[in-house]
Design an enzyme around this catalytic site. Structure first.
Site, mmCIF file in Angstrom:
data_model
loop_
_atom_site.group_PDB
_atom_site.id
_atom_site.type_symbol
_atom_site.label_atom_id
_atom_site.label_comp_id
_atom_site.label_asym_id
_atom_site.label_seq_id
_atom_site.Cartn_x
_atom_site.Cartn_y
_atom_site.Cartn_z
ATOM 1 N N GLY A 170 -0.390 -14.869 -4.165
ATOM 2 C CA GLY A 170 -0.303 -13.472 -4.558
ATOM 3 C C GLY A 170 -0.576 -13.213 -6.025
ATOM 4 N N HIS A 187 -1.417 -11.010 -0.896
ATOM 5 C CA HIS A 187 -1.096 -9.678 -1.409
ATOM 6 C C HIS A 187 -1.358 -9.556 -2.913
ATOM 7 C CE1 HIS A 187 2.671 -11.195 -3.248
ATOM 8 N NE2 HIS A 187 2.673 -12.005 -2.205
ATOM 9 N N ASP A 188 -1.838 -8.389 -3.300
ATOM 10 C CA ASP A 188 -1.973 -7.998 -4.708
ATOM 11 C C ASP A 188 -3.010 -8.815 -5.470
ATOM 12 O OD1 ASP A 188 0.306 -5.955 -4.861
ATOM 13 O OD2 ASP A 188 1.371 -7.730 -4.158
#
Length: 261
Positions: A136, A118-119
């Site tokens: 992340g 994520h991200d």
């Protein structure tokens, strides 16, 4: 696209000439651009935004919910740029409230069994070899090559044109234009082969080498080296990019192999 053995949610926006192979599942709130090929047994979940002329191979999972306990169901996305290839069983998770997206640039090659968490923000023309794993909130520049089994710590940044050798554990930021190897990960030279392939002149490569000699081979700390580079080296886009990367580093940049700072 007319594949009765695939499931495509009526709310997905699929360009007319996209090919979806059997046994693939495409969820609601997905957009796929023209000319893209989706292999068998791919799962594309809510929030995926896939560009034109991409190739996604069997077993890949795109835009699954983040493996982050803080994720609370936010409406986030995965964005994949045009002409990017994602090989077998790669996984790319969508963003959290931090950045609201995970993004892969254009013309990238994400090889089999890679994971992008994520991200993460990945630039254009990157190559991640098999089993490379990004935690992340990672920033990867343009034209970066991560060899097989590289593991990148959360919140790390890797600069443009960097090369990280296979099996490396990336705990610190990797500046632009360099080769990184050994354990702990260290500066081992600049990525001269990659730079030549991308049209950099011998003089420009020598300039970058001279900057990194000051940073990594003169026993200065990073602050001292940055001041000397700024004072003594001609202002060029490459010099300024390197200095800005050092200033912006949150985790600190990796050390030189023989560095004492």
């Amino acid at each position: 696209m007319n594949q009765p053995l695939a499931y495509v949610h009526p709310g997905a926006k699929i360009a007319k000439n996209v090919v979806v192979e059997p046994f693939t599942t495409i969820h609601n709130n997905v957009e796929i651009g023209e000319g893209t090929w989706i292999g068998s047994n791919v799962t594309i979940m809510e929030g995926a935004r896939i560009g034109k002329n991409c190739n996604i191979f069997p077993g890949s999972v795109i835009s699954a919910t983040p493996q982050d306990l803080k994720y609370n169901g936010e409406d986030t996305t995965v964005i994949i740029g045009d002409n990017t290839t994602i090989r077998e069983c790669a996984t790319i998770n969508k963003g959290t409230s931090d950045r609201m997206k995970t993004q892969i640039g254009k013309n990238c090659l994400i090889m089999a069994y890679c994971h992008v968490a994520h991200d993460c923000i990945v630039g254009d023309n990157c190559i991640f070899s098999n089993n490379t794993t990004l935690a992340g909130h990672i920033n990867i520049g343009d034209n970066v090559v991560l060899a097989g089994f590289v593991a990148v710590h959360q919140f790390v940044s890797v600069g443009d044109h960097a090369f990280v050798t296979g099996g490396s554990l990336v705990r610190k930021d990797v500046p632009p234009y360099v080769k990184a190897a050994r354990e702990p990960l260290s500066y081992v030279g600049i990525n001269s082969i990659g730079l030549r392939r991308r049209g950099y002149s011998t003089d420009k490569i020598r300039e970058i080498q001279n900057i990194y000699r000051i940073l990594y081979q003169k026993s200065y700390n990073n602050t001292q080296a940055s001041r000397i580079i700024e004072a003594e080296m001609e202002a060029t886009p490459e010099r300024d990019e390197i200095l800005q990367f050092i200033r912006d580093s949150q985790r600190g940049i990796m050390k030189g192999y023989f560095s004492t700072n």
